[in-house]
Design an enzyme around this catalytic site. Sequence first.
Site, PDB file in Angstrom:
ATOM      1  N   GLY A 281      13.609  -2.086  -8.455  1.00  0.00           N
ATOM      2  CA  GLY A 281      13.916  -1.479  -7.150  1.00  0.00           C
ATOM      3  C   GLY A 281      15.134  -2.215  -6.614  1.00  0.00           C
TER       4      GLY A 281
ATOM      5  N   ASP B 299      23.444  -3.673  -7.804  1.00  0.00           N
ATOM      6  CA  ASP B 299      22.421  -4.661  -7.389  1.00  0.00           C
ATOM      7  C   ASP B 299      22.738  -6.037  -7.969  1.00  0.00           C
ATOM      8  OD1 ASP B 299      21.177  -2.366  -6.413  1.00  0.00           O
ATOM      9  OD2 ASP B 299      19.796  -2.211  -8.115  1.00  0.00           O
TER      10      ASP B 299
END
Length: 303
Positions: A28, A256
């Site tokens: 995530g 990310d």
Amino acid sequence: MRVLAIGECMAELAPAATQGDYHLGFAGDTFNTAWYLARLRPDMHVSFFTAVGADDVSLRMRDAFLASGIDDTYVQTVTGSTVGLYMISLINGERSFSYWRGQSAARQLAADPHALAQAMIDVDLVYFSGITLAILDATSREVLVTALRTARAAGKTIAFDPNLRPHLWSSPSEMTEAIMQGAAVSDIALPSFEDEAAWFKDADPMATADRYAAAGATTIVVKNGADAVHHREGAAFGNVSVPPLKHVVDTTAAGDSFNAGILAGLQDNIPMEKSITLACRLAGAVVQGKGALVSIDPVHLDP
Ligand code: ADP
């Protein structure tokens, strides 16, 4: 430096080597950044703030946090709920994703304002994203933004990746308004130009940086895939070119992991160009591997 990442981690079912078998993993956006940060800087205290259920998969997720060196002190338990899930399908070598996340416990991560405030007191830097905002209802989003504003006023550094995901919002205007509310409580903005151009009509990465600066961010780093990274700190700005790669395998978690490089550079107090070099090396290694979490050897990444 003590870092708190806030957001949703999901269970991931990825195709295994044997046809029809799947491997259970966890990923995530904000969790991925925490994961890479813990790898890059094992001495850094990295915590993840989220909500999970009390069921087996939720417990396995918490075990995965701890096994990755991520503190789970601020993981809340919503009894009777569970974590979100996504499954990766491979069709002729192309990956497609199916999601089951509408009811995930993480949607309630901002239910307790005291828990949010307490977690932020204990850290130096708080990291969140547009996906963190997107999974919350309007009331919870306001609770989170208020907690971030209070933490910033108390001297904490707030870092934000807008991570625009229109399918998680009820309308483009709801998304762009909420993103700029997130930007307004942030010191550091880490947008990706392609998404920003699509939804905010920015003409170039400088326009993206201008918009986040006008919202109040003092450090802005605009990612742009294989193209140069634009950065701005107050009145100073510049561009850092991205080392070209011969073979890009999978761009999942490129942004990310890049963000983890920037946050690691903050702890080291190195110039922004050097942080971006580190971030590009890390993201470059990640896009040459498969999946969100790619094992990297941090030794060779530092500029
Ligand atoms: P996001 O995943 O948020 O859309 P980008 O696609 O802009 O972010 O990529 C983030 C970083 O990953 C880039 O700044 C670069 O360092 C690296 N990267 C992504 N795609 C490539 C590529 N094709 N070649 C080299 N580096 C890349």
